[in-house]
Scaffold this motif. Structure first.
Motif, PDB file in Angstrom:
ATOM      1  N   GLU A  94       0.764  -0.997  -0.171  1.00  0.00           N
ATOM      2  CA  GLU A  94      -0.090  -0.077   0.235  1.00  0.00           C
ATOM      3  C   GLU A  94       0.266   1.606   0.219  1.00  0.00           C
ATOM      4  OE1 GLU A  94      -2.525   0.647   3.647  1.00  0.00           O
ATOM      5  OE2 GLU A  94      -1.019   0.858   4.900  1.00  0.00           O
ATOM      6  N   ARG A  95       2.203   1.033  -0.196  1.00  0.00           N
ATOM      7  CA  ARG A  95       3.151   2.404  -0.467  1.00  0.00           C
ATOM      8  C   ARG A  95       2.448   3.642  -1.064  1.00  0.00           C
ATOM      9  NH1 ARG A  95       8.515  -0.186  -1.580  1.00  0.00           N
ATOM     10  NH2 ARG A  95       7.709  -1.649  -3.190  1.00  0.00           N
ATOM     11  N   LEU A  96       2.270   4.525  -0.442  1.00  0.00           N
ATOM     12  CA  LEU A  96       2.642   5.647  -1.235  1.00  0.00           C
ATOM     13  C   LEU A  96       0.375   5.909  -1.618  1.00  0.00           C
ATOM     14  CD1 LEU A  96       5.043   6.141  -3.600  1.00  0.00           C
ATOM     15  CD2 LEU A  96       4.567   6.809  -1.208  1.00  0.00           C
ATOM     16  N   SER A  97      -0.230   4.567  -1.662  1.00  0.00           N
ATOM     17  CA  SER A  97      -1.572   4.830  -1.612  1.00  0.00           C
ATOM     18  C   SER A  97      -2.537   5.648  -1.269  1.00  0.00           C
ATOM     19  CB  SER A  97      -2.167   3.234  -1.285  1.00  0.00           C
ATOM     20  OG  SER A  97      -2.477   3.228  -0.053  1.00  0.00           O
ATOM     21  N   SER A  98      -2.778   6.363   0.183  1.00  0.00           N
ATOM     22  CA  SER A  98      -3.219   7.821   0.807  1.00  0.00           C
ATOM     23  C   SER A  98      -2.487   8.746  -0.146  1.00  0.00           C
ATOM     24  CB  SER A  98      -2.756   7.527   2.149  1.00  0.00           C
ATOM     25  OG  SER A  98      -2.940   6.099   2.935  1.00  0.00           O
ATOM     26  N   SER A  99      -1.314   8.997  -0.094  1.00  0.00           N
ATOM     27  CA  SER A  99      -0.691  10.125  -0.053  1.00  0.00           C
ATOM     28  C   SER A  99      -1.474  10.060  -2.521  1.00  0.00           C
ATOM     29  CB  SER A  99       0.894  10.264  -0.782  1.00  0.00           C
ATOM     30  OG  SER A  99       1.630  10.043   0.543  1.00  0.00           O
ATOM     31  N   GLU A 100      -1.262   9.209  -3.125  1.00  0.00           N
ATOM     32  CA  GLU A 100      -1.849   9.705  -3.938  1.00  0.00           C
ATOM     33  C   GLU A 100      -2.982   9.733  -4.046  1.00  0.00           C
ATOM     34  OE1 GLU A 100      -2.450   9.149  -8.824  1.00  0.00           O
ATOM     35  OE2 GLU A 100      -0.536   9.156  -7.644  1.00  0.00           O
ATOM     36  N   ALA A 101      -4.153   8.704  -2.945  1.00  0.00           N
ATOM     37  CA  ALA A 101      -5.609   8.985  -2.535  1.00  0.00           C
ATOM     38  C   ALA A 101      -5.656  10.726  -2.986  1.00  0.00           C
ATOM     39  CB  ALA A 101      -6.597   8.387  -1.764  1.00  0.00           C
ATOM     40  N   LYS A 102      -5.330  11.643  -2.272  1.00  0.00           N
ATOM     41  CA  LYS A 102      -5.243  12.631  -1.515  1.00  0.00           C
ATOM     42  C   LYS A 102      -4.621  13.347  -2.499  1.00  0.00           C
ATOM     43  CE  LYS A 102      -3.502  12.199   3.286  1.00  0.00           C
ATOM     44  NZ  LYS A 102      -2.360  12.935   4.099  1.00  0.00           N
ATOM     45  N   ARG A 103      -4.102  13.595  -3.207  1.00  0.00           N
ATOM     46  CA  ARG A 103      -3.631  13.987  -4.791  1.00  0.00           C
ATOM     47  C   ARG A 103      -4.533  13.943  -5.458  1.00  0.00           C
ATOM     48  NH1 ARG A 103      -2.973  13.971  -9.427  1.00  0.00           N
ATOM     49  NH2 ARG A 103      -2.026  11.408  -9.679  1.00  0.00           N
ATOM     50  N   SER A 104      -5.376  13.165  -5.534  1.00  0.00           N
ATOM     51  CA  SER A 104      -6.353  12.620  -6.732  1.00  0.00           C
ATOM     52  C   SER A 104      -7.695  13.432  -6.155  1.00  0.00           C
ATOM     53  CB  SER A 104      -6.908  11.256  -6.919  1.00  0.00           C
ATOM     54  OG  SER A 104      -7.979  10.968  -7.566  1.00  0.00           O
ATOM     55  N   LEU A 105      -8.245  13.588  -4.914  1.00  0.00           N
ATOM     56  CA  LEU A 105      -9.713  14.291  -4.072  1.00  0.00           C
ATOM     57  C   LEU A 105      -8.902  15.682  -4.548  1.00  0.00           C
ATOM     58  CD1 LEU A 105     -10.067  11.571  -1.441  1.00  0.00           C
ATOM     59  CD2 LEU A 105     -10.981  12.307  -3.331  1.00  0.00           C
ATOM     60  N   ARG A 106      -7.704  16.291  -4.428  1.00  0.00           N
ATOM     61  CA  ARG A 106      -7.473  17.263  -4.255  1.00  0.00           C
ATOM     62  C   ARG A 106      -7.559  18.213  -5.395  1.00  0.00           C
ATOM     63  NH1 ARG A 106      -2.339  17.372  -1.950  1.00  0.00           N
ATOM     64  NH2 ARG A 106      -3.574  17.091   0.198  1.00  0.00           N
ATOM     65  N   GLU A 107      -7.117  17.044  -6.360  1.00  0.00           N
ATOM     66  CA  GLU A 107      -7.221  17.376  -8.188  1.00  0.00           C
ATOM     67  C   GLU A 107      -8.954  17.925  -8.498  1.00  0.00           C
ATOM     68  OE1 GLU A 107      -4.640  14.575 -10.733  1.00  0.00           O
ATOM     69  OE2 GLU A 107      -3.323  15.738  -9.809  1.00  0.00           O
ATOM     70  N   SER A 108      -9.377  16.960  -7.947  1.00  0.00           N
ATOM     71  CA  SER A 108     -11.055  17.040  -8.226  1.00  0.00           C
ATOM     72  C   SER A 108     -11.809  18.194  -7.175  1.00  0.00           C
ATOM     73  CB  SER A 108     -11.614  15.513  -7.708  1.00  0.00           C
ATOM     74  OG  SER A 108     -11.431  15.592  -6.212  1.00  0.00           O
ATOM     75  N   GLY A 109     -10.823  18.916  -6.457  1.00  0.00           N
ATOM     76  CA  GLY A 109     -11.823  19.979  -5.963  1.00  0.00           C
ATOM     77  C   GLY A 109     -12.055  20.343  -4.252  1.00  0.00           C
ATOM     78  N   LEU A 110     -11.766  18.971  -4.089  1.00  0.00           N
ATOM     79  CA  LEU A 110     -12.025  18.701  -2.688  1.00  0.00           C
ATOM     80  C   LEU A 110     -11.138  19.458  -1.149  1.00  0.00           C
ATOM     81  CD1 LEU A 110     -13.170  15.014  -2.756  1.00  0.00           C
ATOM     82  CD2 LEU A 110     -14.428  16.945  -3.005  1.00  0.00           C
ATOM     83  N   SER A 111     -11.747  19.905  -0.222  1.00  0.00           N
ATOM     84  CA  SER A 111     -10.772  20.862   0.483  1.00  0.00           C
ATOM     85  C   SER A 111     -10.768  19.604   1.524  1.00  0.00           C
ATOM     86  CB  SER A 111     -12.103  21.873   1.828  1.00  0.00           C
ATOM     87  OG  SER A 111     -12.484  20.854   2.272  1.00  0.00           O
ATOM     88  N   GLU A 112      -9.661  19.669   2.248  1.00  0.00           N
ATOM     89  CA  GLU A 112      -9.291  18.531   3.660  1.00  0.00           C
ATOM     90  C   GLU A 112      -9.946  18.235   4.150  1.00  0.00           C
ATOM     91  OE1 GLU A 112      -5.929  17.696   3.880  1.00  0.00           O
ATOM     92  OE2 GLU A 112      -5.102  18.558   1.775  1.00  0.00           O
ATOM     93  N   ARG A 113     -11.109  19.467   4.816  1.00  0.00           N
ATOM     94  CA  ARG A 113     -12.126  18.320   5.327  1.00  0.00           C
ATOM     95  C   ARG A 113     -13.034  17.549   4.646  1.00  0.00           C
ATOM     96  NH1 ARG A 113     -15.381  21.862   9.636  1.00  0.00           N
ATOM     97  NH2 ARG A 113     -16.793  20.070  10.195  1.00  0.00           N
ATOM     98  N   GLN A 114     -13.090  18.301   3.106  1.00  0.00           N
ATOM     99  CA  GLN A 114     -14.239  17.217   2.136  1.00  0.00           C
ATOM    100  C   GLN A 114     -13.323  15.594   2.993  1.00  0.00           C
ATOM    101  OE1 GLN A 114     -14.482  19.835  -0.768  1.00  0.00           O
ATOM    102  NE2 GLN A 114     -16.751  20.281  -0.392  1.00  0.00           N
ATOM    103  N   MET A 115     -12.102  15.583   1.939  1.00  0.00           N
ATOM    104  CA  MET A 115     -11.559  14.407   1.918  1.00  0.00           C
ATOM    105  C   MET A 115     -11.223  13.424   2.659  1.00  0.00           C
ATOM    106  SD  MET A 115      -8.140  15.643  -0.152  1.00  0.00           S
ATOM    107  CE  MET A 115      -7.625  17.375   0.114  1.00  0.00           C
ATOM    108  N   ARG A 116     -11.601  13.883   3.935  1.00  0.00           N
ATOM    109  CA  ARG A 116     -11.524  12.956   5.147  1.00  0.00           C
ATOM    110  C   ARG A 116     -11.236  11.739   5.560  1.00  0.00           C
ATOM    111  NH1 ARG A 116     -12.213  16.895   9.558  1.00  0.00           N
ATOM    112  NH2 ARG A 116     -10.476  17.794   8.840  1.00  0.00           N
ATOM    113  N   GLY A 117     -13.186  12.105   5.692  1.00  0.00           N
ATOM    114  CA  GLY A 117     -13.439  10.624   4.633  1.00  0.00           C
ATOM    115  C   GLY A 117     -13.719   9.822   3.778  1.00  0.00           C
ATOM    116  N   LYS A 118     -12.842  10.381   2.535  1.00  0.00           N
ATOM    117  CA  LYS A 118     -12.825  10.006   2.015  1.00  0.00           C
ATOM    118  C   LYS A 118     -11.522   8.809   1.201  1.00  0.00           C
ATOM    119  CE  LYS A 118     -16.304  12.076  -0.636  1.00  0.00           C
ATOM    120  NZ  LYS A 118     -16.736  12.612   0.546  1.00  0.00           N
ATOM    121  N   ILE A 119     -10.314   9.557   1.743  1.00  0.00           N
ATOM    122  CA  ILE A 119      -9.035   8.828   1.196  1.00  0.00           C
ATOM    123  C   ILE A 119      -8.963   7.578   1.454  1.00  0.00           C
ATOM    124  CG2 ILE A 119      -7.100   9.349   1.933  1.00  0.00           C
ATOM    125  CD1 ILE A 119      -6.915  11.907   2.848  1.00  0.00           C
ATOM    126  N   ASP A 120      -9.164   6.492   2.545  1.00  0.00           N
ATOM    127  CA  ASP A 120      -8.877   5.552   3.195  1.00  0.00           C
ATOM    128  C   ASP A 120      -9.855   4.968   1.770  1.00  0.00           C
ATOM    129  OD1 ASP A 120      -7.925   6.173   5.886  1.00  0.00           O
ATOM    130  OD2 ASP A 120      -9.828   6.876   5.866  1.00  0.00           O
TER     131      ASP A 120
END
Length: 142
Positions: A94-120
């Motif tokens: 699972e190396r870097l999967s969370s980082s990649e998930a955050k990057r993807s969600l950030r690119e789709s315009g989500l804030s840190e707060r909106q991302m919290r429940g989705k990253i995992d």
């Protein structure tokens, strides 16, 4: 055969699932870790709804490919979950999967707060997709 991926964290578990043909991984949900570890009703409902034949649990490896400090905890949790739901378990890098998930969600315009429940759950779908692709490639080389 359907595969269920679990990104087991200390607080939350991200859940993703494959299609029956084992080609595509899709994020499903995020559940509290204690509910998954205790095989509580919300987790049992996920198992009943998707009827997986195998669990793929993310294993935290260091960048050099060694098992990280969290690996023993993840292996123990995965064994507990596997035994409780009577489904075999394997591990995926699972190396870097969370980082990649955050990057993807950030690119789709989500804030840190909106991302919290989705990253995992996104991270679970990313390492499951890599695991599925690896199996497909290995099968086509035969």
């Amino acid at each position: 055969m359907r595969i269920l991926a679990l990104d087991i964290g200390e607080v939350r578990v991200g859940v993703a699932v494959s299609d029956p043909g084992m080609r595509v991984a899709t994020p499903v949900c995020v559940l509290p870790t204690p509910e998954v570890l205790s095989n509580a009703k919300p987790f049992r409902r996920v198992i009943e709804d998707w009827e997986p034949e195998m669990l793929v649990c993310g294993l935290p490896l260091t960048l050099s490919g060694e098992e990280g400090p969290q690996a023993a905890r993840i292996r123990a949790a995965a064994a507990q979950i596997s035994a409780a739901c009577d489904i075999p378990c394997v591990f995926a890098d699972e190396r870097l999967s969370s980082s990649e998930a955050k990057r993807s969600l950030r690119e789709s315009g989500l804030s840190e707060r909106q991302m919290r429940g989705k990253i995992d759950m996104i991270a679970a779908s990313l390492f499951l997709q890599a695991w599925l692709d690896e199996r497909a490639t290995a099968g086509s080389e035969r």
